[in-house]
Design a protein around this motif. Structure first.
Motif, mmCIF file in Angstrom:
data_model
loop_
_atom_site.group_PDB
_atom_site.id
_atom_site.type_symbol
_atom_site.label_atom_id
_atom_site.label_comp_id
_atom_site.label_asym_id
_atom_site.label_seq_id
_atom_site.Cartn_x
_atom_site.Cartn_y
_atom_site.Cartn_z
ATOM 1 N N GLY A 272 -14.274 -4.469 1.823
ATOM 2 C CA GLY A 272 -14.556 -4.461 0.398
ATOM 3 C C GLY A 272 -13.323 -4.353 -0.475
ATOM 4 N N GLU A 273 -13.411 -3.491 -1.500
ATOM 5 C CA GLU A 273 -12.388 -3.430 -2.548
ATOM 6 C C GLU A 273 -12.278 -2.006 -3.074
ATOM 7 O OE1 GLU A 273 -11.301 -5.987 -6.600
ATOM 8 O OE2 GLU A 273 -13.379 -5.923 -5.870
ATOM 9 N N ALA A 274 -11.050 -1.605 -3.385
ATOM 10 C CA ALA A 274 -10.829 -0.265 -3.934
ATOM 11 C C ALA A 274 -9.698 -0.306 -4.954
ATOM 12 C CB ALA A 274 -10.499 0.725 -2.827
ATOM 13 N N PHE A 275 -9.829 0.530 -5.974
ATOM 14 C CA PHE A 275 -8.806 0.687 -7.009
ATOM 15 C C PHE A 275 -8.210 2.082 -6.857
ATOM 16 C CE2 PHE A 275 -7.459 2.221 -11.165
ATOM 17 C CZ PHE A 275 -6.604 1.200 -11.577
ATOM 18 N N PHE A 276 -6.881 2.166 -6.983
ATOM 19 C CA PHE A 276 -6.183 3.429 -6.805
ATOM 20 C C PHE A 276 -5.346 3.748 -8.041
ATOM 21 C CE2 PHE A 276 -6.839 1.438 -2.712
ATOM 22 C CZ PHE A 276 -7.366 2.456 -1.947
ATOM 23 N N ASP A 277 -5.523 4.950 -8.571
ATOM 24 C CA ASP A 277 -4.672 5.486 -9.628
ATOM 25 C C ASP A 277 -3.898 6.623 -8.978
ATOM 26 O OD1 ASP A 277 -3.459 6.397 -11.901
ATOM 27 O OD2 ASP A 277 -5.267 6.337 -13.132
ATOM 28 N N VAL A 278 -2.644 6.345 -8.619
ATOM 29 C CA VAL A 278 -1.893 7.211 -7.715
ATOM 30 C C VAL A 278 -1.038 8.208 -8.485
ATOM 31 C CG1 VAL A 278 -0.172 7.263 -5.865
ATOM 32 C CG2 VAL A 278 -1.858 5.409 -5.966
ATOM 33 N N LEU A 279 -1.172 9.474 -8.120
ATOM 34 C CA LEU A 279 -0.343 10.533 -8.689
ATOM 35 C C LEU A 279 1.089 10.374 -8.186
ATOM 36 C CD1 LEU A 279 -0.565 13.200 -10.390
ATOM 37 C CD2 LEU A 279 -0.663 14.392 -8.191
ATOM 38 N N ARG A 280 2.039 10.372 -9.099
ATOM 39 C CA ARG A 280 3.440 10.136 -8.728
ATOM 40 C C ARG A 280 3.968 11.264 -7.842
ATOM 41 N NH1 ARG A 280 7.687 7.092 -9.700
ATOM 42 N NH2 ARG A 280 9.788 7.998 -9.817
ATOM 43 N N ASP A 281 4.604 10.861 -6.729
ATOM 44 C CA ASP A 281 5.239 11.808 -5.814
ATOM 45 C C ASP A 281 6.346 11.059 -5.078
ATOM 46 O OD1 ASP A 281 6.062 13.572 -3.887
ATOM 47 O OD2 ASP A 281 4.054 14.122 -3.211
ATOM 48 N N PRO A 282 7.576 11.076 -5.605
ATOM 49 C CA PRO A 282 8.669 10.289 -5.020
ATOM 50 C C PRO A 282 8.943 10.613 -3.556
ATOM 51 C CG PRO A 282 9.280 11.111 -7.197
ATOM 52 C CD PRO A 282 8.012 11.810 -6.809
ATOM 53 N N ASP A 283 8.637 11.822 -3.121
ATOM 54 C CA ASP A 283 8.954 12.225 -1.748
ATOM 55 C C ASP A 283 7.882 11.825 -0.743
ATOM 56 O OD1 ASP A 283 11.322 13.421 -2.620
ATOM 57 O OD2 ASP A 283 10.265 15.297 -3.110
ATOM 58 N N HIS A 284 6.722 11.399 -1.226
ATOM 59 C CA HIS A 284 5.628 11.073 -0.308
ATOM 60 C C HIS A 284 4.993 9.746 -0.734
ATOM 61 C CE1 HIS A 284 5.986 15.506 -0.037
ATOM 62 N NE2 HIS A 284 5.795 15.274 1.257
ATOM 63 N N PRO A 285 5.433 8.657 -0.134
ATOM 64 C CA PRO A 285 4.853 7.353 -0.468
ATOM 65 C C PRO A 285 3.349 7.334 -0.237
ATOM 66 C CG PRO A 285 6.812 7.103 0.897
ATOM 67 C CD PRO A 285 6.471 8.568 0.898
ATOM 68 N N PHE A 286 2.667 6.599 -1.096
ATOM 69 C CA PHE A 286 1.223 6.387 -0.976
ATOM 70 C C PHE A 286 1.049 4.980 -0.390
ATOM 71 C CE2 PHE A 286 -3.056 5.402 -2.163
ATOM 72 C CZ PHE A 286 -3.733 6.596 -2.343
ATOM 73 N N ARG A 287 0.380 4.875 0.742
ATOM 74 C CA ARG A 287 0.225 3.593 1.426
ATOM 75 C C ARG A 287 -1.248 3.239 1.569
ATOM 76 N NH1 ARG A 287 4.142 6.356 4.510
ATOM 77 N NH2 ARG A 287 6.246 5.440 4.375
ATOM 78 N N VAL A 288 -1.532 1.971 1.302
ATOM 79 C CA VAL A 288 -2.880 1.435 1.515
ATOM 80 C C VAL A 288 -2.754 0.194 2.395
ATOM 81 C CG1 VAL A 288 -4.963 0.484 0.478
ATOM 82 C CG2 VAL A 288 -3.677 2.265 -0.721
ATOM 83 N N ALA A 289 -3.399 0.218 3.543
ATOM 84 C CA ALA A 289 -3.393 -0.914 4.458
ATOM 85 C C ALA A 289 -4.735 -1.619 4.405
ATOM 86 C CB ALA A 289 -3.110 -0.447 5.888
ATOM 87 N N GLY A 290 -4.675 -2.944 4.379
ATOM 88 C CA GLY A 290 -5.889 -3.744 4.466
ATOM 89 C C GLY A 290 -5.991 -4.369 5.840
ATOM 90 N N GLU A 291 -6.530 -5.582 5.888
ATOM 91 C CA GLU A 291 -6.648 -6.289 7.158
ATOM 92 C C GLU A 291 -5.327 -6.960 7.535
ATOM 93 O OE1 GLU A 291 -8.728 -7.574 10.563
ATOM 94 O OE2 GLU A 291 -9.348 -6.186 8.986
ATOM 95 N N TYR A 292 -4.606 -7.468 6.528
ATOM 96 C CA TYR A 292 -3.396 -8.247 6.791
ATOM 97 C C TYR A 292 -2.153 -7.702 6.088
ATOM 98 C CZ TYR A 292 -6.991 -11.551 8.219
ATOM 99 O OH TYR A 292 -8.076 -12.128 8.818
ATOM 100 N N GLY A 293 -2.344 -6.910 5.052
ATOM 101 C CA GLY A 293 -1.201 -6.441 4.290
ATOM 102 C C GLY A 293 -1.243 -4.946 4.057
ATOM 103 N N GLU A 294 -0.108 -4.421 3.597
ATOM 104 C CA GLU A 294 0.001 -3.000 3.268
ATOM 105 C C GLU A 294 0.735 -2.853 1.945
ATOM 106 O OE1 GLU A 294 0.880 0.689 5.981
ATOM 107 O OE2 GLU A 294 2.799 -0.133 5.313
#
Length: 334
Positions: A171-193
């Motif tokens: 499916g599909e998801a929207f992310f509003d990510v809290l800034r944290d320079p020391d901890h990257p936020f990663r989202v992986a799909g089927e083919y990309g990240e």
């Protein structure tokens, strides 16, 4: 169906039709598609075909309907039809009034298809969060970021030991990510990240690609099969990852692409086939276009996601199509 299945065992789920030949043909059709018959079963099927010329005729009708272009997209929405409780059989009777509009074989097959449920146990077991068809959900993540799941979507999350990792399973998801320079936020799909520090973006899995849309901030998109391939997105840009390639950044109208967050879906001069594909994502039944020549029609409109039947009806009226509704949430455009 009102009789035993071809192997003599009562099926778990049943459908009945005025014409017993149609019932028998559908039973054989469903059984033979499920597994290759052994010699004895094949002989039994051959004998059934010879018993009455109508047997072979109705079976050929079902084969033709199953292989038609109109059913090419129908399987995407079959999982939405729930099975009856254990130990109970559902009986669907096709109203005789439909006989003049659709062949008996077509009507009973469409209803049967719409009420089969594709296997979803593995997805449900894997997912930490999921939504049903036509539903959305807003989730507060452990790091303070926000995730909005669109229709028929599922994710797993890992926020242990400072990790901020999400895997979009469907499916599909929207992310509003809290800034944290020391901890990257990663989202992986089927083919990309996607990797970010603090931003707002969406990820969507289609049949053979992942699509990343950036609303604000900056994100880096890489291809899972070759992480050396990556692209940086600026606001109002998107990228598409497949098994073999990662696209360049391209411009996109984010307000239109992300209108689903406000319960709307927007089209501008989109081919009817693409519009119906999008509406199917939010419709718990099945939407069929019986004449592929209609795909050339261009559609512009702004529709409510909580009334997909109304959207289809408006489109049908605007372009002069006949709309037929059948039991099981089936909508047919002709």
């Amino acid at each position: 169906m009102g009789r035993q299945a071809p192997d003599g065992a009562q099926p778990d789920d049943g459908f009945t039709h005025d014409d017993p030949v149609v019932d028998e043909a559908l039973e054989w059709f469903a059984h033979l598609r499920g597994s290759a018959p052994d010699a004895a079963r094949q002989a039994e099927f051959d004998a059934w075909l010879r018993r009455d010329p109508r047997h072979a005729e109705e079976f050929r009708n079902l084969e033709a309907i199953w292989g038609s272009a109109a059913f090419g997209k129908a399987a995407d929405s079959l999982h939405a039809a729930a099975r009856p409780p254990a130990g109970r059989r559902r009986r669907q009777v096709i109203p005789t009034g439909w006989a003049g509009r659709l062949s008996a074989a077509a009507a009973v097959l469409i209803v049967a298809l719409a009420t089969w449920q594709l296997p979803s146990a593995v997805l449900r077991w894997q997912a930490d969060y999921l939504t049903e068809t036509g539903r959305q959900s807003t989730i507060a993540l452990p790091d303070g970021s926000t995730m909005i799941l669109n229709t028929a979507s599922a994710v797993t999350v890992d926020f242990e030991d400072g990790r901020r990792d999400v895997r979009l399973l469907q499916g599909e998801a929207f992310f509003d990510v809290l800034r944290d320079p020391d901890h990257p936020f990663r989202v992986a799909g089927e083919y990309g990240e996607v990797e970010v520090r603090g931003t707002a973006f969406s990820v969507r899995i289609d049949d053979d690609r992942d699509r990343v849309v950036l609303e604000r901030g900056r994100v880096d998109v890489s291809r899972l099969a070759d992480r050396a391939e990556h692209v940086a997105l600026e606001p109002d840009q998107m990228a598409v990852a497949t098994d073999t390639a990662l696209s360049a950044a391209t411009s996109i109208d984010t307000a239109r692409a992300l209108a689903w967050r406000e319960g709307r879906i927007v089209f501008e001069n989109r081919p009817l086939s693409q519009v119906i594909d999008e509406l199917r994502r939010y419709h718990a039944g099945t939407i069929l276009v019986m004449d592929r020549r209609l795909d050339r029609l261009a559609i512009t409109g702004n529709y409510r996601l909580d009334d997909i039947d109304g959207a289809v009806r408006t489109i049908a009226d605007a372009v002069g199509l006949a709309m037929t509704r059948l039991p099981g949430g089936i909508v047919i455009l002709r």
